[in-house]
Design an enzyme around this catalytic site. Sequence first.
Site, PDB file in Angstrom:
ATOM      1  N   LYS A 176       0.851  -1.197   0.000  1.00 55.06           N
ATOM      2  CA  LYS A 176       0.000   0.000   0.000  1.00 55.06           C
ATOM      3  C   LYS A 176       0.880   1.238   0.000  1.00 55.06           C
ATOM      4  O   LYS A 176       1.459   1.608   1.017  1.00 55.06           O
ATOM      5  CB  LYS A 176      -0.923   0.052   1.220  1.00 55.06           C
ATOM      6  CG  LYS A 176      -1.955   1.183   1.046  1.00 55.06           C
ATOM      7  CD  LYS A 176      -2.550   1.703   2.343  1.00 55.06           C
ATOM      8  CE  LYS A 176      -1.815   2.870   2.950  1.00 55.06           C
ATOM      9  NZ  LYS A 176      -1.743   4.094   2.124  1.00 55.06           N
ATOM     10  N   GLY A 181       6.625   4.891   8.642  1.00 60.99           N
ATOM     11  CA  GLY A 181       5.766   6.066   8.748  1.00 60.99           C
ATOM     12  C   GLY A 181       5.894   6.677  10.121  1.00 60.99           C
ATOM     13  O   GLY A 181       6.940   6.572  10.759  1.00 60.99           O
ATOM     14  N   SER A 182       4.807   7.284  10.586  1.00 61.75           N
ATOM     15  CA  SER A 182       4.882   8.029  11.845  1.00 61.75           C
ATOM     16  C   SER A 182       4.751   7.099  13.041  1.00 61.75           C
ATOM     17  O   SER A 182       4.188   6.005  12.947  1.00 61.75           O
ATOM     18  CB  SER A 182       3.767   9.070  11.875  1.00 61.75           C
ATOM     19  OG  SER A 182       2.521   8.413  11.801  1.00 61.75           O
ATOM     20  N   THR A 183       5.244   7.549  14.165  1.00 61.05           N
ATOM     21  CA  THR A 183       5.165   6.770  15.399  1.00 61.05           C
ATOM     22  C   THR A 183       3.706   6.563  15.803  1.00 61.05           C
ATOM     23  O   THR A 183       3.329   5.476  16.245  1.00 61.05           O
ATOM     24  CB  THR A 183       5.972   7.483  16.502  1.00 61.05           C
ATOM     25  OG1 THR A 183       7.357   7.437  16.112  1.00 61.05           O
ATOM     26  CG2 THR A 183       5.830   6.807  17.850  1.00 61.05           C
ATOM     27  N   GLY A 243       2.309   3.863  13.660  1.00 59.62           N
ATOM     28  CA  GLY A 243       2.970   2.614  14.047  1.00 59.62           C
ATOM     29  C   GLY A 243       2.304   1.987  15.269  1.00 59.62           C
ATOM     30  O   GLY A 243       2.086   0.767  15.325  1.00 59.62           O
ATOM     31  N   GLU A 256       9.494   1.119  11.094  1.00 60.23           N
ATOM     32  CA  GLU A 256      10.508   2.163  10.901  1.00 60.23           C
ATOM     33  C   GLU A 256       9.765   3.477  11.070  1.00 60.23           C
ATOM     34  O   GLU A 256       8.958   3.839  10.211  1.00 60.23           O
ATOM     35  CB  GLU A 256      11.073   2.116   9.477  1.00 60.23           C
ATOM     36  CG  GLU A 256      11.787   0.852   9.114  1.00 60.23           C
ATOM     37  CD  GLU A 256      13.209   0.824   9.626  1.00 60.23           C
ATOM     38  OE1 GLU A 256      13.635   1.789  10.295  1.00 60.23           O
ATOM     39  OE2 GLU A 256      13.885  -0.169   9.346  1.00 60.23           O
ATOM     40  N   CYS A 283      13.166  10.753   7.498  1.00 58.84           N
ATOM     41  CA  CYS A 283      13.079  10.242   8.869  1.00 58.84           C
ATOM     42  C   CYS A 283      14.407  10.450   9.606  1.00 58.84           C
ATOM     43  O   CYS A 283      14.406  10.640  10.810  1.00 58.84           O
ATOM     44  CB  CYS A 283      12.688   8.785   8.851  1.00 58.84           C
ATOM     45  SG  CYS A 283      13.656   7.821   7.709  1.00 58.84           S
ATOM     46  N   GLU A 286       8.849  15.600  16.065  1.00 53.72           N
ATOM     47  CA  GLU A 286       9.295  15.503  14.682  1.00 53.72           C
ATOM     48  C   GLU A 286       8.487  16.477  13.825  1.00 53.72           C
ATOM     49  O   GLU A 286       7.261  16.441  13.805  1.00 53.72           O
ATOM     50  CB  GLU A 286       9.100  14.086  14.173  1.00 53.72           C
ATOM     51  CG  GLU A 286       9.573  13.944  12.749  1.00 53.72           C
ATOM     52  CD  GLU A 286       9.495  12.516  12.256  1.00 53.72           C
ATOM     53  OE1 GLU A 286       8.425  11.922  12.340  1.00 53.72           O
ATOM     54  OE2 GLU A 286      10.528  12.028  11.762  1.00 53.72           O
TER      55      GLU A 286
HETATM   56  P1  NAP Z   1       1.996   8.179   8.244  1.00 55.63           P
HETATM   57  O1  NAP Z   1       0.844   9.086   8.282  1.00 55.63           O
HETATM   58  O2  NAP Z   1       2.321   7.379   9.430  1.00 55.63           O
HETATM   59  O3  NAP Z   1       1.699   7.232   6.988  1.00 55.63           O
HETATM   60  C1  NAP Z   1       2.515   6.154   6.622  1.00 55.63           C
HETATM   61  C2  NAP Z   1       1.652   5.130   5.925  1.00 55.63           C
HETATM   62  O4  NAP Z   1       0.690   4.598   6.834  1.00 55.63           O
HETATM   63  C3  NAP Z   1       0.847   5.702   4.772  1.00 55.63           C
HETATM   64  O5  NAP Z   1       0.760   4.755   3.739  1.00 55.63           O
HETATM   65  C4  NAP Z   1      -0.485   5.938   5.425  1.00 55.63           C
HETATM   66  O6  NAP Z   1      -1.557   6.040   4.552  1.00 55.63           O
HETATM   67  C5  NAP Z   1      -0.609   4.732   6.308  1.00 55.63           C
HETATM   68  N1  NAP Z   1      -1.580   4.868   7.395  1.00 55.63           N
HETATM   69  C6  NAP Z   1      -2.079   5.993   7.958  1.00 55.63           C
HETATM   70  N2  NAP Z   1      -2.961   5.679   8.940  1.00 55.63           N
HETATM   71  C7  NAP Z   1      -3.009   4.324   9.001  1.00 55.63           C
HETATM   72  C8  NAP Z   1      -3.717   3.388   9.817  1.00 55.63           C
HETATM   73  N3  NAP Z   1      -4.560   3.784  10.770  1.00 55.63           N
HETATM   74  N4  NAP Z   1      -3.515   2.079   9.619  1.00 55.63           N
HETATM   75  C9  NAP Z   1      -2.668   1.649   8.663  1.00 55.63           C
HETATM   76  N5  NAP Z   1      -1.976   2.479   7.857  1.00 55.63           N
HETATM   77  C10 NAP Z   1      -2.132   3.798   8.021  1.00 55.63           C
HETATM   78  O7  NAP Z   1       3.317   8.887   7.858  1.00 55.63           O
HETATM   79  P2  NAP Z   1       3.556   9.879   6.644  1.00 55.63           P
HETATM   80  O8  NAP Z   1       2.873  11.148   6.977  1.00 55.63           O
HETATM   81  O9  NAP Z   1       3.209   9.217   5.371  1.00 55.63           O
HETATM   82  O10 NAP Z   1       5.153  10.022   6.668  1.00 55.63           O
HETATM   83  C11 NAP Z   1       5.792  10.840   7.575  1.00 55.63           C
HETATM   84  C12 NAP Z   1       6.257  10.045   8.780  1.00 55.63           C
HETATM   85  O11 NAP Z   1       6.909   8.843   8.416  1.00 55.63           O
HETATM   86  C13 NAP Z   1       7.264  10.787   9.597  1.00 55.63           C
HETATM   87  O12 NAP Z   1       6.965  10.691  10.951  1.00 55.63           O
HETATM   88  C14 NAP Z   1       8.598  10.092   9.304  1.00 55.63           C
HETATM   89  O13 NAP Z   1       9.588  10.158  10.238  1.00 55.63           O
HETATM   90  C15 NAP Z   1       8.175   8.718   9.083  1.00 55.63           C
HETATM   91  N6  NAP Z   1       9.140   8.038   8.214  1.00 55.63           N
HETATM   92  C16 NAP Z   1       9.982   7.131   8.772  1.00 55.63           C
HETATM   93  C17 NAP Z   1      10.925   6.489   7.990  1.00 55.63           C
HETATM   94  C18 NAP Z   1      11.853   5.460   8.565  1.00 55.63           C
HETATM   95  O14 NAP Z   1      12.511   4.757   7.812  1.00 55.63           O
HETATM   96  N7  NAP Z   1      11.962   5.308   9.851  1.00 55.63           N
HETATM   97  C19 NAP Z   1      11.001   6.766   6.638  1.00 55.63           C
HETATM   98  C20 NAP Z   1      10.145   7.710   6.110  1.00 55.63           C
HETATM   99  C21 NAP Z   1       9.215   8.330   6.911  1.00 55.63           C
HETATM  100  P3  NAP Z   1      -1.940   7.463   3.887  1.00 55.63           P
HETATM  101  O15 NAP Z   1      -0.853   8.427   4.133  1.00 55.63           O
HETATM  102  O16 NAP Z   1      -2.078   7.083   2.500  1.00 55.63           O
HETATM  103  O17 NAP Z   1      -3.191   7.896   4.520  1.00 55.63           O
END
Ligand code: NAP
Length: 497
Positions: free
Chosen positions: A193, A246-248, A251, A269, A303, A400
Amino acid sequence: MKKALPEYDFQPATLKVLEDSPKKLFINNEWVAAQSGETFETLNPATGAPLAAAALAGAADVDAAVAAAQAAFPAWGSSIAAERAEKLFKLADLIDQHADMLAELETLDNGKPIRVARRGDLPYVTKHLRYQAGWADKIEGSTVPVTFPNQFVYTRREPLGVVAAIIPWNFPLLMAIWKLGPALAAGNTLILKPAEQTPLSALYLADLIREAGFPPGVVNILTGPGEPTGAALAAHPGIAKVAFTGSTAVGAKIMAAAAASNLKRVSLELGGKSPNVIFADADMASAVRGAQWAVFSTAGQECVAGTRLFVERAAYDQVVDGLKQNVEKMVVDHGFAEKVHVGPLISQAQMERVQGYIDQGQQAGAEIVAGGGRVGEQGYFLQPTIFAYQDDTLKLVQEEIFGPVVAVTAFDSEDELIARANDTQYGLAAGVWTRDVGKAHRYAHAVQAGTVWINGYGMIDPAAPFGGYKMSGFGREMGKEAIDLYTQVKTVWVNTQ
Ligand code: NAP
Ligand code: MG
């Protein structure tokens, strides 16, 4: 639709991808509409205009993808490992052949400079894929010297089953491949996804996956938002593992959904607030340039961004002045501009969130050294911003931001530095700049982070394990550890009497 695009000599295939919208879901090597018929738009972050529409997968589509991936698993999971590797190598070759177009899709959908997509994202995608493909036929068990007589005991490393990969928008194709590579090499089947903001490169990848010869159901791609698509995957009893970046906050939701459904495996991650440290004895020009790119590449939407910059007091003024000079020369523009260092943020919401941190930081008494405002009125551009601060409890310092904002502070001793560097819920990465090798290693050992760079910042390699401490997550991607994430150990006892 084309009015959303800048003047640029696009590959015809890139334009065709946009014109063919709305796309469909990729299940069983076929394109199918979402059962609800719903679609959603992906926007160009440089203009805010729609680029294309994608199908919105609901719970029924997740069921269909899980059924396809489950049906494909027995044959794929027990296939000859070298043959799995061959298909992954073939996919890497196809990605190389389509790299120019895929880079354009990344820049259109994400906003990053095309130069970065071409020279950074795409070559890394195939490097990672080939590295993981190489592991497929090197996944070994062991023989175990037990205390029983006449018992021969050995272990096998077996795939888990259906893996769901849920990924963010900052490196769309690279994040997909980080998970797809080891998951498929180890014999799992996959449902990917992509983030709702950046579905285009993953959808294009689907056709390459089919061309590479993966059997139907081995890879399925579902576009849609976190709710309902991601949440339905995390809660599905037919899925053996969720690999998430994605975000904590999200996660934590995925862990809860995994616990409540079937105790599926989870690897996370997550976010970071990484400390980058400059000692007064550092090579200053490299350190200042390093600190600049540690946070402002990808407009701060990384990240591992080095968002907390600690400078030894004797060098503080020199570093802040140097950083300010460098940062004020950075060009903020759309990703296809002739000269651009910093592209747009991913969305209006993200831009407003980052601006909120900037405003709040100013009100709380942190001083803006450079930037602080929006650039232009179209698209989601912010100036690279430097804050000087003393108070480690500021939101700006603890949370963050995921935007082009660095917070700089002075420190006096190593003990103070370590205490402050570790004073965060996160632990993804850290950097240190010094010519004193002892000091560098003392810091590297004491800092709570999954990756530490000494006299450098941000390097990631397919062979080097990568992942978080504390609330930055758990599990290590890259290296052989990535294979461990996608396999489980079976112990077999044989009575030899
Ligand atoms: P996010 O909102 O956590 O989204 C990540 C993914 O999870 C997206 O595909 C999102 O879908 C999906 N998602 C959202 N709510 C969900 C739920 N309730 N159940 C299952 N999946 C769900 O993060 P983001 O805004 O895309 O990215 C920014 C964050 O990611 C930052 O905090 C960053 O630090 C972190 N990040 C970490 C790394 C690492 O390697 N550690 C790398 C890159 C980014 P949609 O967005 O399509 O709604
Ligand atoms: Mg988009």
